[in-house]
Motif scaffolding. Structure first.
Motif, PDB file in Angstrom:
ATOM      1  N   GLU A 107       0.830  -1.223   0.000  1.00  0.00           N
ATOM      2  CA  GLU A 107       0.000   0.000   0.000  1.00  0.00           C
ATOM      3  C   GLU A 107       0.858   1.264   0.000  1.00  0.00           C
ATOM      4  O   GLU A 107       0.451   2.291  -0.497  1.00  0.00           O
ATOM      5  CB  GLU A 107      -0.900   0.009   1.248  1.00  0.00           C
ATOM      6  CG  GLU A 107      -2.192  -0.774   1.087  1.00  0.00           C
ATOM      7  CD  GLU A 107      -3.273   0.005   0.347  1.00  0.00           C
ATOM      8  OE1 GLU A 107      -3.214   1.240   0.336  1.00  0.00           O
ATOM      9  OE2 GLU A 107      -4.174  -0.640  -0.220  1.00  0.00           O
TER      10      GLU A 107
ATOM     11  N   THR B  24      -4.937   7.601  -9.155  1.00  0.00           N
ATOM     12  CA  THR B  24      -4.246   6.875  -8.101  1.00  0.00           C
ATOM     13  C   THR B  24      -3.585   5.639  -8.697  1.00  0.00           C
ATOM     14  O   THR B  24      -4.233   4.897  -9.434  1.00  0.00           O
ATOM     15  CB  THR B  24      -5.244   6.425  -7.008  1.00  0.00           C
ATOM     16  OG1 THR B  24      -6.043   7.554  -6.649  1.00  0.00           O
ATOM     17  CG2 THR B  24      -4.529   5.908  -5.772  1.00  0.00           C
TER      18      THR B  24
ATOM     19  N   LYS C 152       1.643   3.731  -2.922  1.00  0.00           N
ATOM     20  CA  LYS C 152       0.497   4.438  -3.505  1.00  0.00           C
ATOM     21  C   LYS C 152       0.874   5.888  -3.834  1.00  0.00           C
ATOM     22  O   LYS C 152       1.440   6.591  -3.008  1.00  0.00           O
ATOM     23  CB  LYS C 152      -0.649   4.423  -2.492  1.00  0.00           C
ATOM     24  CG  LYS C 152      -1.858   5.230  -2.904  1.00  0.00           C
ATOM     25  CD  LYS C 152      -2.938   5.128  -1.848  1.00  0.00           C
ATOM     26  CE  LYS C 152      -4.111   6.010  -2.197  1.00  0.00           C
ATOM     27  NZ  LYS C 152      -5.187   5.902  -1.208  1.00  0.00           N
TER      28      LYS C 152
ATOM     29  N   TYR D   8      -0.397   2.418  -7.960  1.00  0.00           N
ATOM     30  CA  TYR D   8       0.457   1.719  -7.003  1.00  0.00           C
ATOM     31  C   TYR D   8       1.659   1.105  -7.707  1.00  0.00           C
ATOM     32  O   TYR D   8       1.587   0.769  -8.886  1.00  0.00           O
ATOM     33  CB  TYR D   8      -0.337   0.592  -6.335  1.00  0.00           C
ATOM     34  CG  TYR D   8      -1.507   1.067  -5.516  1.00  0.00           C
ATOM     35  CD1 TYR D   8      -1.416   1.194  -4.128  1.00  0.00           C
ATOM     36  CD2 TYR D   8      -2.717   1.373  -6.129  1.00  0.00           C
ATOM     37  CE1 TYR D   8      -2.498   1.617  -3.381  1.00  0.00           C
ATOM     38  CE2 TYR D   8      -3.801   1.802  -5.400  1.00  0.00           C
ATOM     39  CZ  TYR D   8      -3.691   1.923  -4.019  1.00  0.00           C
ATOM     40  OH  TYR D   8      -4.773   2.341  -3.291  1.00  0.00           O
TER      41      TYR D   8
ATOM     42  N   GLU E 116      -0.682   9.551  -5.774  1.00  0.00           N
ATOM     43  CA  GLU E 116      -1.900  10.180  -6.233  1.00  0.00           C
ATOM     44  C   GLU E 116      -1.565  11.466  -6.981  1.00  0.00           C
ATOM     45  O   GLU E 116      -0.622  12.161  -6.618  1.00  0.00           O
ATOM     46  CB  GLU E 116      -2.767  10.506  -5.020  1.00  0.00           C
ATOM     47  CG  GLU E 116      -4.248  10.516  -5.330  1.00  0.00           C
ATOM     48  CD  GLU E 116      -5.075  10.684  -4.061  1.00  0.00           C
ATOM     49  OE1 GLU E 116      -5.354   9.662  -3.419  1.00  0.00           O
ATOM     50  OE2 GLU E 116      -5.400  11.838  -3.739  1.00  0.00           O
TER      51      GLU E 116
END
Ligand code: ADP
Ligand code: MG
Length: 337
Positions: free
Chosen positions: A21, A39, A24, A41, A26
């Protein structure tokens, strides 16, 4: 054995490795009059987002109806009936025309003269008189437009706009840019047009909130998607009010007036954003009956539709992926006949 079992339950048997996570990233941008959130990853996320954002700006440059340097502006201010258009423009037009034919003209990129006179795109809202509307309608009609490879022929006075299809196409292209950069998990939100690339980093489906058409700040349901576009057209998106009547920005090409067919919002779910976007606009014009007829004839997408009576209709293919959370009673299933 136990390890294997728990792995299957959590879905980690999927081909891609677990992406933490904390990778990540954005990016928020404003384009096409819309606040967009991208967004992504993974290691390639940051670079992928840059490229996706560049691609979005590039498309806006081509499709804006108001920017004098855009290709659409050039088309609408052409000096001859026939002209060569870019490959990109031809591709979107071709898709638009196909959907116009399939929806009996409910979707029509030539509605721009009408859209503009109602004040959408200029902000000078007004209700044109019936005579004026009939005059304007003589300048519309996708059947009067012809496209032969890249050669576009538009009769005098006709103008086009991709407002009903551009964001869907842009979603497809943003996802393609992310994918090209090596990103495997991303979600792009172009002002309510959602497009998912792959699954979430943990291998489960994305949870997409569907906007409540009555309390438009809230969500009224959740949908699980992977690798799909989710596009909503709603009366609440762009409208003005005069003498207590609400006029929305999606026009009925038959009447030259805002579509008024008993729908509060319609969401289309499918593989391609461009198709979902055009269809969501068309379904808003067609109403429940016309939408059901379309879906039973052509399929190719799933639908969530809310009527003015606050009834929620969902096509059977996504029935088990949609959970109603708002105060709307029961979900009614649209079945293939
Ligand atoms: P949004 O831009 O809010 O996502 P839509 O995708 O439903 O909404 O598109 C609405 C826009 O499409 C209008 O602002 C206008 O530019 C254009 N439009 C309006 N009526 C039609 C129609 N019948 N067919 C195609 N485009 C339309
Ligand atoms: Mg649309």
């Amino acid at each position: 054995m136990i390890i294997l079992l728990s792995c299957t339950v959590q879905g980690c048997e999927k081909k891609s490795l677990y992406v933490p996570e904390d990778t990540k990233f954005e990016k928020n941008i404003i384009a096409m009059d819309t606040y967009m959130t991208l967004t992504a990853y993974g290691e390639e996320a940051e670079q992928g987002l840059e490229q996706a954002a560049d691609r979005i700006q590039e498309i806006e440059q081509v499709f804006s109806v108001t920017d004098e340097t855009s290709e659409i502006y050039q088309i609408n201010h052409r000096t001859a009936q026939e002209m060569e258009v870019s490959e990109e423009c031809a591709k979107v037009l071709e898709q638009a025309l196909e959907i116009s034919t399939q929806t009996g003209g409910a979707f029509d990129v030539t509605m721009y003269p009408v859209v503009r006179e109602w004040g959408f795109t200029t902000g000078k809202y007004r209700v044109p008189g019936e005579e004026e509307i009939q005059e304007l309608l003589s300048k519309t009609g996708y059947e009067k437009l012809s496209l032969n490879h890249r050669t576009l022929t538009l009769q005098e006075g006709m103008e086009i706009d991709f407002g009903g299809i551009a964001k869907g196409y842009t979603g497809d292209e943003a996802v393609a840019a992310l994918k090209k950069a090596g990103v495997e998990h991303a979600i792009v939100n172009l002002g309510g047009n959602i497009q998912a690339l792959g699954d979430r980093p943990d291998g489960t489906a994305w949870n997409v909130g569907i906007r409540d058409p009555i309390q438009s700040e809230e969500m009224f349901g959740t949908l699980q998607v992977s690798n799909q576009a989710v596009v909503t057209s709603g009366a609440y998106e762009r409208y003005f009010e005069e003498n207590g009547v609400v006029y929305g920005h999606i026009m009925n090409p038959d009447t030259g007036r805002p579509a008024d067919n008993g729908i509060l919002s319609v969401t289309v779910i499918g593989d391609k954003g461009i198709i979902c976007d055009a269809l969501s606009t068309a379904f808003f014009v067609l109403g429940l009956e016309g939408t059901t007829e379309y879906w039973q004839t052509y399929g190719g997408c799933e639908i969530i539709l809310v009527t003015e009576e606050k009834q929620v209709y969902v096509t059977e293919g996504i029935q088990d992926k949609f959970q109603l959370t708002g105060d709307y009673g029961e979900v009614i299933c649209i079945k293939k006949e």
